[in-house]
Design a protein around this motif. Structure first.
Motif, PDB file in Angstrom:
ATOM      1  N   ASP A   1     -76.697 -41.484  69.230  1.00 38.57           N
ATOM      2  CA  ASP A   1     -77.514 -40.082  68.750  1.00 38.57           C
ATOM      3  C   ASP A   1     -77.782 -39.849  67.860  1.00 38.57           C
ATOM      4  OD1 ASP A   1     -74.567 -39.959  68.092  1.00 38.57           O
ATOM      5  OD2 ASP A   1     -73.742 -38.514  68.759  1.00 38.57           O
ATOM      6  N   THR A   2     -78.450 -40.928  66.851  1.00 32.37           N
ATOM      7  CA  THR A   2     -78.754 -40.089  66.495  1.00 32.37           C
ATOM      8  C   THR A   2     -80.622 -39.514  66.500  1.00 32.37           C
ATOM      9  OG1 THR A   2     -76.872 -41.684  64.335  1.00 32.37           O
ATOM     10  CG2 THR A   2     -79.600 -40.249  63.469  1.00 32.37           C
ATOM     11  N   VAL A   3     -80.723 -38.918  65.511  1.00 33.51           N
ATOM     12  CA  VAL A   3     -81.974 -37.738  65.835  1.00 33.51           C
ATOM     13  C   VAL A   3     -82.685 -38.230  64.908  1.00 33.51           C
ATOM     14  CG1 VAL A   3     -81.654 -36.647  68.033  1.00 33.51           C
ATOM     15  CG2 VAL A   3     -80.811 -36.003  65.560  1.00 33.51           C
ATOM     16  N   LEU A   4     -84.204 -38.429  64.463  1.00 37.45           N
ATOM     17  CA  LEU A   4     -84.759 -38.563  62.992  1.00 37.45           C
ATOM     18  C   LEU A   4     -85.280 -37.352  62.600  1.00 37.45           C
ATOM     19  CD1 LEU A   4     -84.374 -41.547  63.591  1.00 37.45           C
ATOM     20  CD2 LEU A   4     -86.104 -42.215  62.940  1.00 37.45           C
TER      21      LEU A   4
ATOM     22  N   GLU B   1     -91.823 -40.298  62.092  1.00 37.37           N
ATOM     23  CA  GLU B   1     -92.352 -41.515  62.845  1.00 37.37           C
ATOM     24  C   GLU B   1     -92.917 -42.176  63.408  1.00 37.37           C
ATOM     25  OE1 GLU B   1     -96.636 -39.146  62.569  1.00 37.37           O
ATOM     26  OE2 GLU B   1     -95.662 -37.589  63.080  1.00 37.37           O
ATOM     27  N   ARG B   2     -92.770 -43.204  62.160  1.00 44.69           N
ATOM     28  CA  ARG B   2     -92.983 -44.550  61.947  1.00 44.69           C
ATOM     29  C   ARG B   2     -91.988 -44.880  62.579  1.00 44.69           C
ATOM     30  NH1 ARG B   2     -96.327 -47.913  57.705  1.00 44.69           N
ATOM     31  NH2 ARG B   2     -95.831 -50.113  57.778  1.00 44.69           N
TER      32      ARG B   2
ATOM     33  N   GLU C   1     -89.279 -38.619  70.465  1.00 48.11           N
ATOM     34  CA  GLU C   1     -90.143 -38.080  69.529  1.00 48.11           C
ATOM     35  C   GLU C   1     -88.981 -37.619  67.921  1.00 48.11           C
ATOM     36  OE1 GLU C   1     -92.461 -34.833  69.676  1.00 48.11           O
ATOM     37  OE2 GLU C   1     -92.225 -35.069  71.245  1.00 48.11           O
ATOM     38  N   PRO C   2     -89.138 -37.706  66.800  1.00 49.46           N
ATOM     39  CA  PRO C   2     -88.461 -37.466  65.630  1.00 49.46           C
ATOM     40  C   PRO C   2     -88.683 -36.073  65.507  1.00 49.46           C
ATOM     41  CG  PRO C   2     -90.577 -38.676  64.914  1.00 49.46           C
ATOM     42  CD  PRO C   2     -89.705 -38.397  66.536  1.00 49.46           C
ATOM     43  N   GLY C   3     -88.503 -35.352  64.722  1.00 48.13           N
ATOM     44  CA  GLY C   3     -88.533 -34.209  64.501  1.00 48.13           C
ATOM     45  C   GLY C   3     -89.138 -33.705  62.839  1.00 48.13           C
ATOM     46  N   THR C   4     -89.739 -32.611  62.924  1.00 46.53           N
ATOM     47  CA  THR C   4     -90.405 -32.362  61.961  1.00 46.53           C
ATOM     48  C   THR C   4     -89.422 -31.439  60.547  1.00 46.53           C
ATOM     49  OG1 THR C   4     -92.421 -33.729  62.415  1.00 46.53           O
ATOM     50  CG2 THR C   4     -92.587 -32.517  60.278  1.00 46.53           C
TER      51      THR C   4
ATOM     52  N   LYS D   1     -90.296 -28.616  63.699  1.00 44.10           N
ATOM     53  CA  LYS D   1     -90.543 -28.536  64.963  1.00 44.10           C
ATOM     54  C   LYS D   1     -89.540 -29.857  65.144  1.00 44.10           C
ATOM     55  CE  LYS D   1     -93.423 -31.341  68.564  1.00 44.10           C
ATOM     56  NZ  LYS D   1     -94.421 -32.294  68.689  1.00 44.10           N
ATOM     57  N   LEU D   2     -88.909 -29.386  66.200  1.00 42.29           N
ATOM     58  CA  LEU D   2     -87.249 -30.085  66.591  1.00 42.29           C
ATOM     59  C   LEU D   2     -86.902 -29.637  68.043  1.00 42.29           C
ATOM     60  CD1 LEU D   2     -84.875 -28.206  63.878  1.00 42.29           C
ATOM     61  CD2 LEU D   2     -85.995 -30.812  63.384  1.00 42.29           C
ATOM     62  N   PRO D   3     -87.425 -30.819  68.538  1.00 39.45           N
ATOM     63  CA  PRO D   3     -88.123 -31.332  70.205  1.00 39.45           C
ATOM     64  C   PRO D   3     -86.721 -31.618  70.457  1.00 39.45           C
ATOM     65  CG  PRO D   3     -88.580 -33.310  69.056  1.00 39.45           C
ATOM     66  CD  PRO D   3     -88.732 -32.297  68.049  1.00 39.45           C
ATOM     67  N   PHE D   4     -85.840 -31.199  70.064  1.00 39.01           N
ATOM     68  CA  PHE D   4     -84.199 -31.494  70.635  1.00 39.01           C
ATOM     69  C   PHE D   4     -83.109 -30.372  70.093  1.00 39.01           C
ATOM     70  CE2 PHE D   4     -85.293 -34.598  67.452  1.00 39.01           C
ATOM     71  CZ  PHE D   4     -85.002 -34.279  66.044  1.00 39.01           C
TER      72      PHE D   4
END
Length: 168
Positions: free
Chosen positions: A26-29, A41-42, A52-55, A78-81
């Motif tokens: 469940d870790t998010v980048l 991203e990479r 997708e990762p957050g920025t 931008k946090l898509p989660f």
């Protein structure tokens, strides 16, 4: 501007290997704008993580906001989660004073309370002003205070470093 003799691509491979053990399902980048966002991203792609990762941007929480101001389009967050109760792997290119990381953590908590925040950086350089350290860093270097180390990315997505004279 000059090139530093650090192989950013080799360091990226070390960063990739170093973050693998830190990941849970469940870790998010979340990458710090801009170099950290490129790395996140990479990493997201190379680690074959879903979504997708957050920025995240430090612009709104910087302690020097009054003197730097805000440029047009400066809020790159931008946090898509949902960050609440998630383990966050925060990625940056260069850890220097720690002030950007402090500002980013404040910004992150504006969106919720993560279960944890772990920092991974490509390069840890001297000059810390705050008690902030990375769990993973691909390299540790010493540079004079008047030099700024920044990550560059070419059109093919390959990384390199630039050294510039100036303040943080």
């Amino acid at each position: 501007m000059s090139r530093l003799n650090l192989d950013a691509e080799a360091l990226y491979a070390d960063l990739l290997a170093g973050v693998r053990p830190l990941l849970r399902a469940d870790t998010v980048l979340v990458g710090i704008w801009s170099g950290g966002a490129w790395l996140a991203e990479r990493l997201q792609r190379d680690l074959q993580r879903p979504g997708e990762p957050g920025t995240i941007s430090s612009a709104l929480h910087r302690d020097d906001f009054g003197s730097r101001g805000m440029t047009a389009g400066a809020d790159h967050t931008k946090l898509p989660f949902d960050v609440t109760d998630k383990p966050i792997l925060l990625i940056d290119d260069v850890l220097y004073t720690g002030r950007t990381v402090r500002a980013v953590i404040n910004e992150l908590y504006d969106f919720g309370r993560p279960a944890s925040v772990t920092l991974a950086v490509l390069v840890d350089r001297n000059g810390r002003e705050l008690p902030i350290s990375a769990a993973v860093s691909a390299a540790r270097i010493t540079l004079p205070k008047e030099q700024k180390l920044t990550l560059a990315k070419d059109d093919a997505g390959r990384f390199s470093f630039d050294i510039m004279q100036g303040d943080r």
